[in-house]
Write an enzyme that holds these catalytic residues in place. Structure first.
Site, PDB file in Angstrom:
ATOM      1  N   CYS A  38      72.577  27.600  28.460  1.00 35.54           N
ATOM      2  CA  CYS A  38      71.507  28.435  27.908  1.00 35.54           C
ATOM      3  C   CYS A  38      72.108  29.544  27.039  1.00 35.54           C
ATOM      4  O   CYS A  38      73.168  29.370  26.423  1.00 35.54           O
ATOM      5  CB  CYS A  38      70.625  28.992  29.031  1.00 35.54           C
ATOM      6  SG  CYS A  38      69.045  29.629  28.413  1.00 35.54           S
TER       7      CYS A  38
ATOM      8  N   ASP B 196      68.455  34.735  36.011  1.00 33.12           N
ATOM      9  CA  ASP B 196      67.100  35.282  35.904  1.00 33.12           C
ATOM     10  C   ASP B 196      66.752  36.021  37.181  1.00 33.12           C
ATOM     11  O   ASP B 196      66.151  37.078  37.134  1.00 33.12           O
ATOM     12  CB  ASP B 196      66.109  34.163  35.591  1.00 33.12           C
ATOM     13  CG  ASP B 196      66.273  33.719  34.145  1.00 33.12           C
ATOM     14  OD1 ASP B 196      65.625  34.284  33.275  1.00 33.12           O
ATOM     15  OD2 ASP B 196      67.128  32.847  33.891  1.00 33.12           O
TER      16      ASP B 196
END
Ligand code: RI2
Length: 309
Positions: free
Chosen positions: A127, A196
């Protein structure tokens, strides 16, 4: 522009991922609440507090998984004021402090985490994480010759943002499709990803595909490091709350689904990596084992067990 329109615009940018990355959405939300409070016209402190709560709720709804958003908003709204001016000043100060500390944290994580990268290492990242790239970039700036393997990160292709950033830094990079992770893992010395959410027991919630990478890193005996600011840790997980995994629209995966009558496209944005698969979590407060996450929540986030859930 009316104060609430500015918040709605920021919320839409976060929801659509025009502004993305757990750290960036947290600082964008803090800046939005700061600007909102500066331009808000109200007659009483109660009205100010109620309006700020409405704005905060709009921002909170945008990305349900990211604890960075709720931690940022909680920190911005932590004030005791006698009047509207006092509340306004406190919100501005809290938001600016949060933004400044967030930038400093990313730099510090880079300094600490880069010590785990050796000259000649190959690092795999998934990512696009500011914190993970800070680690990679600090290793490169300290003169270590490194190579990075970046995954595409379907369906939103954040890996393309990552290779663009690494290109600018002059770091040798290879791009792979997500499913090539195991094929290259034997060439990788260290996996570095962002976060996250990190729960009280050190479980990692990160971009979909992270858990598969951790699994194959473990099988290949490759170290797996998480780079995360302390505001990525989730206080509510101490109280047993589970992390909600955001499911995004099917069209991000398959733009034209209309010709399929029996097919449902699923698009979970994040997955869960057990703490046993994580060697190290690198925060601005130091490099810790995942099992120390509880202490980070208690000490760095100042979370009190009696605090409202
Ligand atoms: P930084 C991103 O989420 C990725 O999952 C990334 O690992 C994480 O945020 C942390 O990013 P998304 O917004 O805060 O792309 O380290 O869904 O930049």
């Amino acid at each position: 522009m009316k104060p609430m329109d500015q918040v709605l615009e920021t919320a839409e940018k976060i929801r659509s991922m025009e502004v993305r990355g757990a750290g960036r959405i947290a600082t964008a939300a803090a800046a939005s609440l700061r600007d909102f409070s500066m331009t808000l016209e109200v007659k009483s402190l109660d009205e100010f507090n109620a309006e700020l709560e409405n704005a905060a709720n709009l921002l909170l709804k945008t990305r349900p998984t990211a604890v960075s958003l709720s931690n940022a908003i909680r920190m911005v709204r932590k004030y005791k004021a006698e009047d509207v001016d006092g509340a306004r000043q406190a919100v501005v100060l809290n938001a600016n402090n949060f933004i400044e500390n967030s930038q400093k944290a990313v730099e510090k994580i880079g300094q600490i985490g880069s010590r785990r990268i050796r000259d000649g290492d190959t690092v795999l990242t998934h990512c696009n994480s500011q914190a993970a790239i800070s680690v990679i970039s600090a290793a490169h700036s300290s003169g270590k010759k490194i190579k990075v393997i970046a995954t595409e990160s379907r369906p939103r292709f954040q890996g393309i943002t990552t290779i663009g950033m690494l290109e600018k830094l002059g770091i040798e990079t290879e791009l792979i499709v997500d499913s090539a992770a195991r094929s290259v893992m034997n060439e990788v010395d260290l996996v570095v990803v962002g976060a996250d959410v990190i729960t009280a027991n050190g479980t990692l919630v990160n971009k979909i595909g992270t858990a598969q990478i951790a699994l194959c890193a473990r099988e290949a005996r490759t170290s797996f490091m998480v780079a995360a600011e302390t505001y990525k840790f989730s206080p509510k997980t101490i109280l047993g709350e589970l992390v909600t995994i955001e499911e995004r629209e099917p069209m991000e995966v398959l733009p034209d689904i209309s010709k399929y009558r029996h097919v449902k496209v699923r698009n979970p944005a994040f997955d869960v990596t057990p703490h046993q698969y994580i060697d190290l979590i690198c925060t601005e407060a130091g490099a810790i084992s995942p099992e120390m996450s509880y202490l980070i929540i208690r000490e760095r986030l100042g979370w009190d067990m009696d605090e409202e859930v």
